[in-house]
Each structure stands twice: as structure tokens, then as C-alpha cells.
Design a protein around this motif. Structure first.
Motif, short mmCIF file in Angstrom:
data_model
loop_
_atom_site.label_atom_id
_atom_site.label_comp_id
_atom_site.label_asym_id
_atom_site.label_seq_id
_atom_site.Cartn_x
_atom_site.Cartn_y
_atom_site.Cartn_z
N SER A 1 -0.95 0.55 7.94
CA SER A 1 -1.58 -0.78 7.96
C SER A 1 -2.52 -0.91 9.15
N THR B 1 -7.60 -5.25 1.34
CA THR B 1 -6.34 -5.59 2.00
C THR B 1 -6.57 -5.82 3.49
N THR C 1 -9.78 -1.13 -2.60
CA THR C 1 -8.56 -1.95 -2.59
C THR C 1 -7.98 -2.01 -1.19
N ALA C 2 -7.96 -0.86 -0.51
CA ALA C 2 -7.43 -0.84 0.85
C ALA C 2 -8.29 -1.70 1.78
N LEU D 1 0.81 -1.22 0.00
CA LEU D 1 0.00 0.00 0.00
C LEU D 1 0.84 1.27 0.00
N ASN D 2 1.86 1.33 -0.85
CA ASN D 2 2.73 2.50 -0.88
C ASN D 2 3.39 2.61 -2.25
N LEU E 1 -4.13 7.75 0.82
CA LEU E 1 -4.27 7.65 -0.63
C LEU E 1 -4.02 9.00 -1.29
N SER F 1 4.31 -0.56 -5.67
CA SER F 1 4.84 -1.46 -4.66
C SER F 1 5.80 -2.52 -5.23
N CYS G 1 -10.47 3.63 -4.82
CA CYS G 1 -9.27 2.93 -4.34
C CYS G 1 -9.37 2.54 -2.87
N TYR H 1 5.26 5.38 5.36
CA TYR H 1 4.10 4.54 5.63
C TYR H 1 3.87 4.34 7.13
N VAL I 1 -5.64 0.87 8.20
CA VAL I 1 -6.40 0.07 7.24
C VAL I 1 -7.15 -1.04 7.97
#
Length: 471
Positions: free
Chosen positions: A330, A310, A306-307, A122-123, A397, A147, A303, A386, A333
Motif C-alpha cells: 500500500s 486506489t 486500478t492500483a 489489492l491482494n 501484480l 479480496s 491493472c 502484502y 501504491v
């Protein structure tokens, strides 16, 4: 064959030498291992020692004996450990091959190792707390993007001609731009997601890889593309092999160019895209200024899906990650996934639909879009931290999209996009230009990329950190 000779070859060239009998696959593998060893100390691009022995591959495949590396992005190679760049994952081993790995094996590709990626992918920077920063072969004080950053570093440094990666918002194209490579994000359904997933990130994450040449990109897409029984998405089969299409003239195209974004764009980066458009006009295409009417907030909202997927993967893991071992974003998230409602997911899907309609409408009037790949030159290490506290998923994001504002819309909309290394900055850093086409038109992207590669060749550019010691 010595390391210097090997490092100058692309995958098609290596395969041709093996087929001719001039060199054996075993000799190539031995040289590739030396090449990786020669540069990895400077790059920090591997998660672990090289595979020994390498996983078996089909010796009769079209790319038999060509070495490559796989990205640490989840269970990919049967029997091999994976960490997703996280200190919170220990002892995880893939129980089966990813379908893409099955196809890599069938093509004859030989996996030699596993490359670094940011935690949970995620970066746009490959600088995990578990493995540290992966350094750019063009300038070790700068990052490699993310990534698929470790993959990009090793290909750019001549250690392998090809590396596996995937792309959830620009994760192939951004590293390609940072490292001077060809990075294709295939369209939705062109490459497989299974067998452990029917789709990843609500259909916004795509599997493929990074190459140094357009012909390699075409040959590899031929080797791995195609439908899988039972998968949710399946792209329309190409009319002819991509390796054949890449050698044909696409005809006169309606090309749009745009260098503006919701965030400032470096002048050198914008100029590279304008130069590419002028080259296409000189070749014979019709060029105008235009861009899809996509709202940046809709891209962020889409997006978010997507997170959240994850975060759901963290929650479904056999051993749920210890939050104390996760990096800050993270943890956010994971927390936002737990608290998300069906209405949050519906809002993301609605935004996905708005972006998809806007991009689809745009391609009724244009054949191709040209943009910068990134808004900046390769950032210095630490630019995208991150592990910084205080972010929400949306604010994170927005932060990474300040560096890469041009790529994520096409993950959302599902069409193919490619970054090609057309330019270099005054500092000698690579600059990528993104080409985007309508769904199903990977052939068109590869044809135009080949035209640009011929008009403004990049293959002889090599970074200071390189396996070929003569350069």
C-alpha cells in the motif's frame, strides 16, 4: 428452523420458506446469527461484531428476509464504519448507502455484518495486518483468496447463503475457487458503482457477490442489475430475467478451452478445466482449444490503473492515511500514485484497449471460453505477503498473477466471467473453473453454469468447518 436446516438452504430456498409462512424473517435472522457465531471463531471472517439491529430492508422484496453480509471495501451501508482492512483508517463511517446496498435493501436482503478483506483490496489473500488471516473452511491452514475472502468463507461454511463482494482483478472468482462457490463478475455496467463513484479502477472493478448455487446467482443479479441515471456505463438490458434464462437451453455453442498461462498451472487445476470442457462436449457443444491473444504485460499495465485509482482514493480521503500504518505494498501504491504522470495513465489506457480488442476479436469466433480460475490450489497462509518489502506495483501484480493468471484480463476487457466449483483435489480442496462470455452475455454464462451444475452437482459438498453440525 434450526441452524442445521438453515445451513443447507440457498437464498432462493430461504426466501421461499419465508413467503410460505413456514418460518418468519425474524426467526431466520436469529438462526443466521447463531450460524455465523458457530463458525466465525474458526474462520476469522468478520471485521467487527454483527450489526445490531440489522439495517432495515423491504419486507415485500423478492428475497425478503434472506440474510447476507457486506464486504469491508469502502463506504457501503449508511451509518456503518468501514476500514478497507487497513490499520490506517479509524473512525470512517459511510454517510450514504452504496447504490448496490439500496438495491439489496429493496430486494429484502438483511445485512448482518461486515467481512474481512486485504488492505485496500489489492491482494488475492485475505490476511491483513489489521485483522489477521481469514481461514479456509476446507482447510484452516490455507487461505480463502482475495479480496472478497471473508465473504467467501462465511458462504462456504453455511453461515449465510449469499455475501456481497467486488472484483477488481479476480476478487470474487479467486475466493469462489478457493472456497467452492459460484462467483460471478458481471460485465461492465451491469451493476452500479454509485453514488460516490461513476466508475472504479477505470471501469475495471465490479460489484456483486458470492453464492453456493447458480439459481441464487441469477436471482440476485435480477434483483440488483440495471442502469443508474448518470452513470458512465450501462449494460444492454437482458431479453428476459436471468432467473428465467438459467432454466433455458442455450443451444449449441462454440466453446474454447485453454489451460495454459504465463506461469505454471497445477495439473489438478488444469484437469478440472479439461473435464469441464469434456462435459460441455458431452452435453452437445462444439469444443476446441483456443484463447484470446492477450499479452500478460498488457494485463499488468492495464491493472496498474486500478492500483493507481486506489492510491488516488487514499490521497483524496478526508484524513490521508499515515504511511507508517500502511502495509508495504500500500505504501508503494501511494508513492507511485503521487509520482505517476499523465503518460503513465495513458500507457495503462492503451494497454486496456489492446486487451479489450483482443478479447472482443476472440468472441467473434467463439461463444464461450473455459479456463481454470486459478493456477494453483488454495495457497497456504503467507504465500502472498502484502507487507513484504521490495515490490513495485508492477512486480506485486505479477506476483499475485502467478496465483491467479486467468481472471484479470476480463476485468480489463469488461465482459462477464464466472467461477463454478466443478472439481475437488486429491486433498479434498475445491477447484474452480472459469467461464467467460462476450459483453452483455451474463445470461449465457448462467445457462452454461446451470448445465454444468446439473451434470456435475456440487451442492452437497461441505467443508469440515460448517454451521451444519450433522456434516
Amino acid at each position: 428452523m434450526n441452524v442445521d436446516e438453515y445451513a443447507g438452504l440457498d437464498a432462493v430456498g430461504v426466501a421461499a420458506l419465508i413467503r410460505s409462512g413456514e418460518v418468519t424473517a425474524a426467526e431466520v435472522e436469529a438462526v443466521a446469527r447463531r450460524a455465523i457465531g458457530a463458525v466465525n471463531g474458526d474462520l476469522n471472517a468478520l471485521t467487527s461484531p454483527l450489526f445490531d439491529p440489522a439495517p432495515a430492508a423491504d419486507r415485500s422484496g423478492p428475497l425478503a428476509g434472506v440474510p447476507f453480509v457486506v464486504k469491508d471495501s469502502g463506504p457501503f451501508v449508511r451509518g456503518m464504519p468501514f476500514t478497507l482492512g487497513s490499520r490506517a483508517i479509524r473512525g470512517a463511517v459511510a454517510g450514504t448507502d452504496h447504490e448496490l446496498m439500496t438495491r439489496f435493501r429493496a430486494a429484502g436482503l438483511v445485512a448482518l455484518g461486515q467481512t474481512t478483506a486485504p488492505e485496500w483490496g489489492l491482494n488475492f489473500a485475505t490476511e491483513s495486518r489489521r485483522y489477521g488471516a481469514t481461514r479456509n473452511p476446507w482447510d484452516p491452514h490455507r487461505g480463502v483468496g482475495g479480496s472478497s475472502g471473508g465473504a467467501a468463507a462465511l458462504v462456504a461454511a453455511g453461515a449465510v447463503p449469499f455475501a456481497h463482494g467486488n472484483d477488481g482483478a479476480g476478487s470474487l472468482r479467486v475466493p469462489a475457487s478457493c472456497c467452492g462457490l459460484v462467483g460471478l463478475k458481471p460485465g461492465r455496467g451491469r451493476t452500479p458503482s454509485g453514488p460516490l463513484a461513476g466508475e472504479v479502477g477505470f471501469g475495471q472493478v465490479y460489484e456483486f457477490g458470492l453464492t453456493r448455487t447458480v439459481r441464487d446467482c441469477a436471482a440476485l443479479l435480477d434483483a440488483v442489475s440495471g442502469p443508474v441515471v448518470g452513470e458512465k456505463y450501462a449494460a444492454t438490458p437482458p431479453a428476459r430475467p436471468f432467473a428465467t434464462a438459467v432454466r433455458t437451453d442455450p443451444g449449441r455453442l462454440r466453446v474454447a478451452v485453454s489451460t495454459t498461462a504465463h506461469t505454471p498451472v497445477d495439473r489438478q487445476v488444469a484437469d478440472a478445466a479439461v473435464t469441464a470442457a469434456r462435459l460441455l462436449e458431452w452435453i452437445g457443444h462444439d469444443v476446441t482449444e483456443a484463447a484470446p491473444a492477450v499479452a500478460p504485460d498488457d494485463v499488468v499495465e492495464a491493472c496498474l490503473l486500478t492500483a493507481l485509482s486506489t492510491g488516488a482514493a487514499m490521497l483524496r480521503a478526508p484524513a490521508r492515511p499515515n504511511p507508517d500504518l500502511l502495509e508495504a505494498v500500500s505504501r508503494v501504491v501511494l508513492g507511485e500514485t503521487v509520482s505517476a504522470s499523465l503518460l503513465d495513465v495513458a500507457a495503462g489506457i492503451d494497454a486496456q484497449h489492446r486487451v479489450t480488442r483482443a478479447v472482443g476479436t476472440f468472441f467473434t469466433a467463439h461463444d464461450l471460453l473455459v479456463t481454470p480460475t486459478m493456477a494453483q490450489l488454495p495457497p497456504s497462509h503467507g504465500t502472498l505477503d502484502y507487507d513484504a518489502e521490495g515490490h513495485t506495483v508492477r512486480s506485486w501484480l505479477r506476483r499475485i498473477f502467478e496465483v491467479g493468471p486467468f481472471t484479470a484480463a476480463f476485468n480489463v476487457s469488461g465482459g462477464p466471467a464466472i467461477s463454478v466449483p466443478l472439481a475437488q483435489s486429491r486433498e479434498g480442496l475445491p477447484i474452480g473453473v472459469q467461464l467467460v462470455a462476450a459483453p452483455g452475455r451474463e445470461d449465457l454464462l448462467l445457462q452454461v453454469a446451470a448445465q454444468l451444475e446439473q451434470a456435475a452437482p456440487w451442492r452437497d459438498r461441505t467443508p469440515p468447518i460448517h454451521a451444519d453440525t450433522r456434516r
